[in-house]
Design a protein around this motif. Sequence first.
Motif, PDB file in Angstrom:
ATOM      1  N   UNK A 182       0.713  -1.336  -0.005  1.00 29.30           N
ATOM      2  CA  UNK A 182      -0.039  -0.078  -0.082  1.00 29.30           C
ATOM      3  C   UNK A 182       0.846   1.362  -0.115  1.00 29.30           C
ATOM      4  N   UNK A 183       0.301   2.131  -0.681  1.00 28.51           N
ATOM      5  CA  UNK A 183       1.037   3.534  -0.957  1.00 28.51           C
ATOM      6  C   UNK A 183      -0.066   4.607  -0.498  1.00 28.51           C
ATOM      7  N   UNK A 184       0.113   5.454   0.605  1.00 30.84           N
ATOM      8  CA  UNK A 184      -1.017   6.207   0.920  1.00 30.84           C
ATOM      9  C   UNK A 184      -0.611   7.507   0.436  1.00 30.84           C
ATOM     10  N   UNK A 185      -1.760   8.236  -0.303  1.00 31.90           N
ATOM     11  CA  UNK A 185      -1.588   9.428  -0.870  1.00 31.90           C
ATOM     12  C   UNK A 185      -1.653  10.494   0.211  1.00 31.90           C
ATOM     13  N   UNK A 186      -1.013  11.492   0.321  1.00 31.68           N
ATOM     14  CA  UNK A 186      -1.009  12.800   1.342  1.00 31.68           C
ATOM     15  C   UNK A 186      -2.163  13.645   1.070  1.00 31.68           C
ATOM     16  N   UNK A 187      -2.147  14.340  -0.018  1.00 29.48           N
ATOM     17  CA  UNK A 187      -3.316  15.313  -0.152  1.00 29.48           C
ATOM     18  C   UNK A 187      -4.707  14.889  -0.365  1.00 29.48           C
ATOM     19  N   UNK A 188      -4.875  13.621  -0.934  1.00 30.71           N
ATOM     20  CA  UNK A 188      -6.191  13.197  -1.147  1.00 30.71           C
ATOM     21  C   UNK A 188      -6.385  11.594  -0.249  1.00 30.71           C
ATOM     22  N   UNK A 189      -7.528  11.630   0.136  1.00 25.96           N
ATOM     23  CA  UNK A 189      -7.571  10.384   0.962  1.00 25.96           C
ATOM     24  C   UNK A 189      -7.672   8.970   0.367  1.00 25.96           C
TER      25      UNK A 189
ATOM     26  N   UNK B 191      -1.634  -2.473 -10.153  1.00 26.23           N
ATOM     27  CA  UNK B 191      -2.491  -1.751  -9.547  1.00 26.23           C
ATOM     28  C   UNK B 191      -3.955  -2.477  -9.264  1.00 26.23           C
ATOM     29  N   UNK B 192      -4.132  -2.805  -7.946  1.00 22.35           N
ATOM     30  CA  UNK B 192      -5.341  -3.463  -7.758  1.00 22.35           C
ATOM     31  C   UNK B 192      -6.592  -2.476  -7.594  1.00 22.35           C
ATOM     32  N   UNK B 193      -6.146  -1.556  -6.896  1.00 21.86           N
ATOM     33  CA  UNK B 193      -7.123  -0.524  -6.265  1.00 21.86           C
ATOM     34  C   UNK B 193      -6.542   0.783  -5.804  1.00 21.86           C
ATOM     35  N   UNK B 194      -7.373   1.826  -6.484  1.00 22.37           N
ATOM     36  CA  UNK B 194      -7.108   3.105  -5.585  1.00 22.37           C
ATOM     37  C   UNK B 194      -8.317   3.541  -4.467  1.00 22.37           C
ATOM     38  N   UNK B 195      -7.906   2.998  -3.513  1.00 27.22           N
ATOM     39  CA  UNK B 195      -8.918   2.870  -2.319  1.00 27.22           C
ATOM     40  C   UNK B 195      -9.330   3.965  -1.530  1.00 27.22           C
ATOM     41  N   UNK B 196     -10.543   4.509  -1.623  1.00 25.11           N
ATOM     42  CA  UNK B 196     -10.929   5.775  -0.818  1.00 25.11           C
ATOM     43  C   UNK B 196     -10.708   5.349   0.711  1.00 25.11           C
ATOM     44  N   UNK B 197     -10.118   6.038   1.535  1.00 24.36           N
ATOM     45  CA  UNK B 197     -10.045   5.742   2.889  1.00 24.36           C
ATOM     46  C   UNK B 197     -11.094   5.604   3.809  1.00 24.36           C
ATOM     47  N   UNK B 198     -12.438   6.532   3.273  1.00 23.44           N
ATOM     48  CA  UNK B 198     -13.293   6.477   3.919  1.00 23.44           C
ATOM     49  C   UNK B 198     -14.285   5.258   3.678  1.00 23.44           C
TER      50      UNK B 198
ATOM     51  N   UNK C 260     -12.908  -3.374   5.200  1.00 25.43           N
ATOM     52  CA  UNK C 260     -13.067  -4.740   5.076  1.00 25.43           C
ATOM     53  C   UNK C 260     -13.187  -5.026   3.347  1.00 25.43           C
ATOM     54  N   UNK C 261     -13.532  -4.152   2.722  1.00 22.14           N
ATOM     55  CA  UNK C 261     -13.746  -4.287   1.370  1.00 22.14           C
ATOM     56  C   UNK C 261     -12.558  -4.046   0.348  1.00 22.14           C
ATOM     57  N   UNK C 262     -11.370  -3.689   1.267  1.00 22.50           N
ATOM     58  CA  UNK C 262     -10.106  -3.538   0.551  1.00 22.50           C
ATOM     59  C   UNK C 262      -9.741  -5.050  -0.290  1.00 22.50           C
ATOM     60  N   UNK C 263      -9.196  -4.891  -1.492  1.00 21.01           N
ATOM     61  CA  UNK C 263      -8.838  -6.070  -1.944  1.00 21.01           C
ATOM     62  C   UNK C 263      -7.624  -6.985  -1.215  1.00 21.01           C
TER      63      UNK C 263
END
Length: 96
Positions: A61-68, A82-89, A93-96
């Motif tokens: 996982x690589x966390x973006x800083x300016x966007x969630x 790249x499997x997902x660009x997952x919104x942190x909100x 449990x739905x993360x791949x």
Amino acid sequence: MGFKIIILPLAEKEIDESIEFYESRSKGLGKQFLSYLKSYLKVLKTNPQLFEIKKEPYYRELTLVKFPFVIIYEILENDVVIHSVFHTSRDPQRKP
């Protein structure tokens, strides 16, 4: 040596939806999100091993800083998939 970035359909859909969402909130914000995301993809292209495995056996996982968002990916030989660009909100449990 650079790695090849492969964005799977789910991640592509998440990116497109996020661009549309941000653009609907503020003109130009969707483009800003995409540009910002691309800068992170450049990091993955050159050095994807910088980020630790978060979910065994191979998801990183690589966390973006300016966007969630979190980019969820794996390294397969010379490819960064790249499997997902997952919104942190969203529900973790739905993360791949």
